[in-house]
Design an enzyme around this catalytic site. Structure first.
Site, PDB file in Angstrom:
ATOM      1  N   SER A  74     -77.266  -9.712 -23.686  1.00 33.67           N
ATOM      2  CA  SER A  74     -78.359 -10.873 -23.973  1.00 33.67           C
ATOM      3  C   SER A  74     -77.908 -12.090 -25.011  1.00 33.67           C
ATOM      4  O   SER A  74     -78.220 -12.066 -25.824  1.00 33.67           O
ATOM      5  CB  SER A  74     -79.472  -9.918 -24.938  1.00 33.67           C
ATOM      6  N   GLY A  94     -73.917 -13.060 -18.532  1.00 36.44           N
ATOM      7  CA  GLY A  94     -74.998 -12.985 -17.479  1.00 36.44           C
ATOM      8  C   GLY A  94     -76.227 -13.805 -17.711  1.00 36.44           C
ATOM      9  O   GLY A  94     -75.995 -14.635 -16.800  1.00 36.44           O
ATOM     10  N   GLY A  95     -77.264 -13.402 -18.089  1.00 33.95           N
ATOM     11  CA  GLY A  95     -78.354 -14.513 -17.660  1.00 33.95           C
ATOM     12  C   GLY A  95     -77.867 -16.304 -17.882  1.00 33.95           C
ATOM     13  O   GLY A  95     -78.213 -17.006 -17.194  1.00 33.95           O
ATOM     14  N   HIS A 124     -69.394  -1.612 -14.792  1.00 32.22           N
ATOM     15  CA  HIS A 124     -70.473  -2.202 -15.675  1.00 32.22           C
ATOM     16  C   HIS A 124     -71.952  -1.431 -15.320  1.00 32.22           C
ATOM     17  O   HIS A 124     -71.945  -0.013 -14.219  1.00 32.22           O
ATOM     18  CB  HIS A 124     -70.652  -3.777 -14.666  1.00 32.22           C
ATOM     19  N   GLU A 176     -70.954  -3.051 -23.582  1.00 35.84           N
ATOM     20  CA  GLU A 176     -72.196  -3.412 -23.438  1.00 35.84           C
ATOM     21  C   GLU A 176     -73.434  -2.490 -23.513  1.00 35.84           C
ATOM     22  O   GLU A 176     -73.600  -1.490 -22.863  1.00 35.84           O
ATOM     23  CB  GLU A 176     -72.124  -4.056 -22.272  1.00 35.84           C
ATOM     24  N   ASN A 218     -71.089 -13.016 -15.746  1.00 34.98           N
ATOM     25  CA  ASN A 218     -71.050 -12.395 -14.571  1.00 34.98           C
ATOM     26  C   ASN A 218     -72.252 -12.468 -13.779  1.00 34.98           C
ATOM     27  O   ASN A 218     -73.448 -12.310 -14.782  1.00 34.98           O
ATOM     28  CB  ASN A 218     -71.453 -10.868 -15.416  1.00 34.98           C
ATOM     29  N   TRP A 219     -71.797 -13.265 -13.331  1.00 32.77           N
ATOM     30  CA  TRP A 219     -73.495 -13.749 -12.734  1.00 32.77           C
ATOM     31  C   TRP A 219     -73.979 -12.729 -11.320  1.00 32.77           C
ATOM     32  O   TRP A 219     -75.342 -12.663 -10.953  1.00 32.77           O
ATOM     33  CB  TRP A 219     -73.120 -14.879 -11.059  1.00 32.77           C
ATOM     34  N   LYS A 220     -73.591 -11.607 -11.286  1.00 32.81           N
ATOM     35  CA  LYS A 220     -74.414 -10.471 -10.731  1.00 32.81           C
ATOM     36  C   LYS A 220     -75.034 -10.933  -9.436  1.00 32.81           C
ATOM     37  O   LYS A 220     -74.502 -12.089  -8.522  1.00 32.81           O
ATOM     38  CB  LYS A 220     -75.804  -9.844 -11.972  1.00 32.81           C
ATOM     39  N   GLY A 255     -80.121  -7.868 -20.701  1.00 30.85           N
ATOM     40  CA  GLY A 255     -81.359  -8.546 -19.477  1.00 30.85           C
ATOM     41  C   GLY A 255     -82.282  -8.323 -20.666  1.00 30.85           C
ATOM     42  O   GLY A 255     -83.693  -8.198 -20.209  1.00 30.85           O
ATOM     43  N   GLU A 258     -74.592  -1.510 -14.593  1.00 26.82           N
ATOM     44  CA  GLU A 258     -75.274  -2.003 -13.682  1.00 26.82           C
ATOM     45  C   GLU A 258     -74.907  -0.819 -11.932  1.00 26.82           C
ATOM     46  O   GLU A 258     -75.409   0.054 -11.405  1.00 26.82           O
ATOM     47  CB  GLU A 258     -76.067  -2.676 -13.008  1.00 26.82           C
TER      48      GLU A 258
HETATM   49  P1  13P Z   1     -77.319 -10.359 -20.397  1.00 26.44           P
HETATM   50  O1  13P Z   1     -76.401 -11.256 -20.559  1.00 26.44           O
HETATM   51  O2  13P Z   1     -77.931 -10.845 -19.166  1.00 26.44           O
HETATM   52  O3  13P Z   1     -77.727  -9.893 -20.575  1.00 26.44           O
HETATM   53  O4  13P Z   1     -76.409  -9.383 -19.280  1.00 26.44           O
HETATM   54  C1  13P Z   1     -75.129  -9.070 -19.797  1.00 26.44           C
HETATM   55  C2  13P Z   1     -74.073  -8.419 -18.765  1.00 26.44           C
HETATM   56  O5  13P Z   1     -74.543  -7.717 -18.048  1.00 26.44           O
HETATM   57  C3  13P Z   1     -72.885  -8.625 -18.397  1.00 26.44           C
HETATM   58  O6  13P Z   1     -72.193  -7.974 -17.886  1.00 26.44           O
END
Ligand code: 13P
Length: 264
Positions: free
Chosen positions: A211, A232-233, A95, A165, A10-12, A171, A97
């Protein structure tokens, strides 16, 4: 039914179209060669068209990060399931967020899940408790509510992937432990068994997210309950993401020879 491991990036809200293309270019061949793992990239909307072209003929699939629940109409700025249907196989829904920064409710997520499925899009549906809920011992209550609400009036389907999650792990560099994640994922299966049936609860892929990196993926993947990761990251770095996918193949299929694991 064997659950095929699943790793999605997930590149956000990261990467311009050019950067997104470069990132795909950097990992395309090596990622393509890893077999036995469903690999999904979820870039920003604006990169979906060109990444869709880059991924054609490869084993890598495409997902969007969100979607509106109406199919078309006067909803300025929104993206519909009809639009995504031409480009993607998957869509991330619910999600945290979206829930916490953009006010998405369980009811909206339920509408999105239904409309995605009816347009042939497979939801990667996210659930997770916040820190204060975790500390108050309310994890199960929260997850139960999120799953039951999102799947209300949804018929049993194999076209669904669930991601656990925990919000406090996203993050933050503070991942859950493999054991903690496995316990909650097992609990999610018990909800699915009650809501739908035991078979589907055993068949659906449930991922851990929060993470995840190439340094800790092994801890999650070595848990039989955990079928993969929503990253994510670390999915923004080609080597990290490849490491996560490769280790997933290696750990879930320990007896297979190295070409299977995508080695050079
Ligand atoms: P991180 O891997 O950056 O913690 O993000 C997880 C996430 O929200 C994937 O959807």
């Amino acid at each position: 039914m064997m659950r095929v491991p699943f790793v999605a990036g997930n590149w956000k809200m990261n990467t311009t179209v050019t950067e997104a293309e470069e990132l795909v270019y950097d990992m395309l061949d090596r990622l393509d060669r890893v077999e036995g793992v469903e690999k999904v990239l979820c870039p920003p909307f604006v990169a979906l068209v060109s990444i869709n072209m880059m991924l054609r003929g490869s084993s890598i699939k495409l997902g969007a990060q969100n979607m509106h629940f109406e199919t078309l109409g006067a909803y300025t700025g929104e993206i519909s399931p009809l639009m995504l249907g031409e480009l993607c196989e998957f869509v991330i829904l619910g999600h945290s967020e979206r829930r916490w920064y953009f006010g998405e409710t369980d009811e909206m997520i339920n509408k999105k899940v239904k409309v995605a499925l009816s347009h042939g899009l497979k939801p990667i549906f996210c659930v997770g408790e916040r820190l204060e809920e975790n500390e108050a011992g309310k994890t199960r209550e929260v997850i139960d509510r999120q799953v039951m609400a999102a799947l209300d009036d949804v018929s049993p389907t194999h076209d669904l992937v669930i991601a656990y999650e925990p919000v406090w792990a996203i993050g933050t560099g503070r991942a859950a432990s493999g054991e903690q994640a496995a316990v909650t994922i097992k609990f999610i299966r018990s909800i699915l068994a009650k809501l739908w049936n035991r078979d589907i609860a055993q068949d659906l892929r449930i991922l851990y997210g929060g993470s995840v990196t190439s340094n800790n993926i092994a801890e999650f993947i070595s848990q039989p309950e955990i079928d993969g990761a929503l990253v994510g990251g670390a999915s923004l770095k080609a080597e990290d993401f490849l490491g996560i996918v490769t280790q997933t193949a290696e750990i879930k299929y320990p007896h297979l020879p190295s070409p299977f694991k995508g080695e050079e």
